[in-house]
Write an enzyme that holds these catalytic residues in place. Structure first.
Site, PDB file in Angstrom:
ATOM      1  N   ARG A 163       0.807  -1.226   0.000  1.00  0.00           N
ATOM      2  CA  ARG A 163       0.000   0.000   0.000  1.00  0.00           C
ATOM      3  C   ARG A 163       0.844   1.281   0.000  1.00  0.00           C
ATOM      4  O   ARG A 163       0.423   2.303   0.550  1.00  0.00           O
ATOM      5  CB  ARG A 163      -0.952   0.028   1.211  1.00  0.00           C
ATOM      6  CG  ARG A 163      -1.969  -1.068   1.237  1.00  0.00           C
ATOM      7  CD  ARG A 163      -2.959  -0.839   0.140  1.00  0.00           C
ATOM      8  NE  ARG A 163      -3.614  -2.079  -0.243  1.00  0.00           N
ATOM      9  CZ  ARG A 163      -4.805  -2.460   0.143  1.00  0.00           C
ATOM     10  NH1 ARG A 163      -5.510  -1.706   0.921  1.00  0.00           N
ATOM     11  NH2 ARG A 163      -5.311  -3.586  -0.278  1.00  0.00           N
ATOM     12  N   SER A 237     -10.941  -0.260   2.947  1.00  0.00           N
ATOM     13  CA  SER A 237     -10.196  -0.490   4.195  1.00  0.00           C
ATOM     14  C   SER A 237      -9.799   0.857   4.774  1.00  0.00           C
ATOM     15  O   SER A 237      -9.125   1.640   4.107  1.00  0.00           O
ATOM     16  CB  SER A 237      -8.898  -1.247   3.919  1.00  0.00           C
ATOM     17  OG  SER A 237      -9.166  -2.485   3.357  1.00  0.00           O
ATOM     18  N   GLU A 334      -5.152   3.816   6.515  1.00  0.00           N
ATOM     19  CA  GLU A 334      -4.660   3.748   5.141  1.00  0.00           C
ATOM     20  C   GLU A 334      -5.222   4.946   4.375  1.00  0.00           C
ATOM     21  O   GLU A 334      -4.619   5.445   3.427  1.00  0.00           O
ATOM     22  CB  GLU A 334      -5.173   2.445   4.517  1.00  0.00           C
ATOM     23  CG  GLU A 334      -4.700   2.264   3.103  1.00  0.00           C
ATOM     24  CD  GLU A 334      -5.528   1.265   2.324  1.00  0.00           C
ATOM     25  OE1 GLU A 334      -5.927   0.230   2.864  1.00  0.00           O
ATOM     26  OE2 GLU A 334      -5.773   1.540   1.151  1.00  0.00           O
TER      27      GLU A 334
HETATM   28  N1  EPU Z   1     -11.269 -10.804   9.560  1.00  0.00           N
HETATM   29  C1  EPU Z   1     -11.899 -10.675  10.777  1.00  0.00           C
HETATM   30  N2  EPU Z   1     -13.009  -9.890  10.823  1.00  0.00           N
HETATM   31  C2  EPU Z   1     -13.536  -9.258   9.748  1.00  0.00           C
HETATM   32  C3  EPU Z   1     -12.887  -9.417   8.483  1.00  0.00           C
HETATM   33  C4  EPU Z   1     -11.737 -10.186   8.433  1.00  0.00           C
HETATM   34  O1  EPU Z   1     -11.485 -11.247  11.790  1.00  0.00           O
HETATM   35  O2  EPU Z   1     -14.522  -8.532   9.899  1.00  0.00           O
HETATM   36  C5  EPU Z   1     -10.018 -11.598   9.508  1.00  0.00           C
HETATM   37  C6  EPU Z   1     -10.217 -13.045   9.075  1.00  0.00           C
HETATM   38  O3  EPU Z   1      -9.297 -13.843   9.794  1.00  0.00           O
HETATM   39  C7  EPU Z   1      -9.833 -13.027   7.616  1.00  0.00           C
HETATM   40  C8  EPU Z   1      -8.726 -11.996   7.620  1.00  0.00           C
HETATM   41  O4  EPU Z   1      -9.128 -11.023   8.581  1.00  0.00           O
HETATM   42  O5  EPU Z   1      -9.375 -14.274   7.192  1.00  0.00           O
HETATM   43  C9  EPU Z   1      -8.483 -11.332   6.268  1.00  0.00           C
HETATM   44  O6  EPU Z   1      -9.701 -10.757   5.818  1.00  0.00           O
HETATM   45  P1  EPU Z   1      -9.881 -10.349   4.285  1.00  0.00           P
HETATM   46  O7  EPU Z   1      -9.478 -11.477   3.435  1.00  0.00           O
HETATM   47  O8  EPU Z   1     -11.246  -9.784   4.122  1.00  0.00           O
HETATM   48  O9  EPU Z   1      -8.759  -9.261   4.045  1.00  0.00           O
HETATM   49  P2  EPU Z   1      -8.251  -7.999   4.863  1.00  0.00           P
HETATM   50  O10 EPU Z   1      -6.854  -8.259   5.303  1.00  0.00           O
HETATM   51  O11 EPU Z   1      -9.229  -7.615   5.928  1.00  0.00           O
HETATM   52  C10 EPU Z   1      -7.174  -6.899   2.751  1.00  0.00           C
HETATM   53  C11 EPU Z   1      -7.219  -5.584   2.025  1.00  0.00           C
HETATM   54  C12 EPU Z   1      -8.528  -5.447   1.267  1.00  0.00           C
HETATM   55  C13 EPU Z   1      -8.598  -6.579   0.253  1.00  0.00           C
HETATM   56  C14 EPU Z   1      -8.539  -7.909   1.028  1.00  0.00           C
HETATM   57  C15 EPU Z   1      -8.496  -9.109   0.116  1.00  0.00           C
HETATM   58  C16 EPU Z   1      -5.834  -4.108   3.346  1.00  0.00           C
HETATM   59  C17 EPU Z   1      -5.773  -2.906   4.224  1.00  0.00           C
HETATM   60  N3  EPU Z   1      -7.048  -4.487   2.963  1.00  0.00           N
HETATM   61  O12 EPU Z   1      -8.235  -6.870   3.720  1.00  0.00           O
HETATM   62  O13 EPU Z   1      -8.492  -4.213   0.557  1.00  0.00           O
HETATM   63  O14 EPU Z   1      -9.782  -6.518  -0.506  1.00  0.00           O
HETATM   64  O15 EPU Z   1      -7.324  -7.944   1.825  1.00  0.00           O
HETATM   65  O16 EPU Z   1      -7.251  -9.253  -0.438  1.00  0.00           O
HETATM   66  O17 EPU Z   1      -4.797  -4.670   3.043  1.00  0.00           O
HETATM   67  C18 EPU Z   1      -9.244  -1.958   0.398  1.00  0.00           C
HETATM   68  O18 EPU Z   1      -8.075  -1.634   0.322  1.00  0.00           O
HETATM   69  O19 EPU Z   1     -10.156  -1.105   0.389  1.00  0.00           O
HETATM   70  C19 EPU Z   1      -9.592  -3.359   0.585  1.00  0.00           C
HETATM   71  C20 EPU Z   1     -10.831  -3.749   0.754  1.00  0.00           C
END
Ligand code: EPU
Length: 338
Positions: A163, A237, A334
């Site tokens: 990012r 995010s 972010e």
């Molecule tokens: N999780 C929770 N609670 C929640 C959501 C997620 O505990 O409400 C935990 C779960 O363990 C899950 C893990 O977080 O397995 C990862 O969740 P997710 O795959 O939804 O990804 P993220 O790390 O929360 C990042 C990006 C997203 C992107 C997703 C998918 C960042 C800051 N965000 O989110 O980006 O879509 O991965 O690759 O790195 C964005 O930038 O606007 C965005 C949505």
């Protein structure tokens, strides 16, 4: 080129917070921008916008907001396996991904439906589902906002990381992105590093697994998990996922021995999902004033209707404090505060 005074930003950013800019200028070419630079009001702040999907206006913008409408797309060169495309910064990101998938050019399909524009994608190094745009960028053509001088910056010099890029650090606010050159593959190799996509791919016959299908699946996942800004103001995010050292992670895991803390190893340490930390602090689905934490994804702060930027920041601060005191981990927004 179009110029507006006292311009409502309602349709230009996704958080839905009410704000006005003293001046808004849409330009259509590098020549337009070069002609504009010497006549910008001296001493007035200037900020370059993209699609407004990753920022929060803290109030009215007392300055000039610039926005690119450069929407060209040309094939720069071909090689046996790759094609080089030079794309105007003003292209809508997802329309560009759709163009690539439709024209059998691969590599960006996992970045489907990310809001925003091509220029901002190269600044922000957008990433999702195991992919980052920086890996597919060859060079970025920019104009220095002070001098109007044009430069071409190689991918290596952009210093892409999670990012981030030099456009967000030592070159912050210095350049307008004009064009981005991408390297795309002519043969499809799926990126299955994100577990839910890998699991989906396992259910599909190998001969049928193509980029259009991956794009469709990603669009479905995003629509299920993330709020539509037209219905609920948000900027995706709100926080970055923190990266901690292996030792910090082991200590944390020892304290929470009864459950597995989700974690991803990276070159710089262990990345912990901020959404998990926020959810464990009890914030998922909760609200503070007219700002809230989205009930399906704790990483997303939402405007529940009429929220001010101060209300959103107050919520963000409370979440950061709670995560820090419970886990000893600092999470950082972010979203860019303007
Ligand atoms: N999780 C929770 N609670 C929640 C959501 C997620 O505990 O409400 C935990 C779960 O363990 C899950 C893990 O977080 O397995 C990862 O969740 P997710 O795959 O939804 O990804 P993220 O790390 O929360 C990042 C990006 C997203 C992107 C997703 C998918 C960042 C800051 N965000 O989110 O980006 O879509 O991965 O690759 O790195 C964005 O930038 O606007 C965005 C949505």
């Amino acid at each position: 080129m179009e110029k507006y005074d006292h311009y409502s930003l309602a349709s230009r950013h996704t958080f839905g917070v009410e704000a006005y800019a003293d001046y808004w200028i849409d330009y259509d070419s590098p020549e337009d921008l070069a002609a504009l630079i010497p006549i910008l009001p001296t001493g007035m702040p200037v900020f370059h916008m993209g699609g407004g999907s990753n920022l929060l206006f803290m109030g009215d913008y007392k300055g000039v907001l610039l926005h690119s409408r450069i929407k060209t797309l040309e094939v720069v060169s071909h090689a046996e396996d790759v094609m080089f495309l030079r794309v105007g910064a003003g292209w809508n990101w997802d329309e560009f991904v759709d163009y690539c998938v439709t024209h059998h050019l691969y590599g960006l399909e996992n970045l489907s439906l990310i809001p925003g524009e091509v220029g901002a994608a190269a600044v922000q190094n957008i990433g999702a589902y195991g992919e980052e745009v920086g890996r597919h960028i060859v060079e970025v053509e920019v104009m220095e906002l002070k001098t109007g001088q044009r430069k071409t910056i190689s991918q290596k010099d952009c210093d892409y990381s999670y990012r981030s890029s030099r456009f967000k650090t030592d070159w912050k606010g210095m350049y307008a992105v004009l064009y981005v050159t991408f390297q795309l593959h002519k043969h499809f190799v799926p990126n299955l590093t994100y577990a839910p996509i890998r699991e989906f791919a396992e259910t599909v016959d190998d001969r049928e697994l193509d980029a259009a299908l991956i794009r469709e699946k990603i669009i479905q996942i995003r629509q299920e998990k993330l709020p539509d800004p037209r219905l609920l103001g948000n900027a995706g995010s709100f926080f970055k996922n923190p990266v901690i050292s292996e030792k910090e992670y082991q200590d944390l895991q020892a304290r929470y021995a009864h459950q597995q803390i989700p974690a991803y190893r990276t070159d710089n340490g262990v990345k912990i999902p901020a959404a998990w930390l926020i959810e464990k602090c009890g914030w998922k689905g909760r609200k503070l004033g007219r700002a809230g934490v989205y009930r399906k994804q704790a990483l997303v702060l939402v405007n529940l209707g009429g929220a001010t930027a101060d209300e959103i920041v107050a919520l963000s601060d409370r979440i950061c404090q709670d995560v820090k005191s419970r886990f000893g981990i600092i999470i950082q927004p972010e979203v860019i505060f303007v």
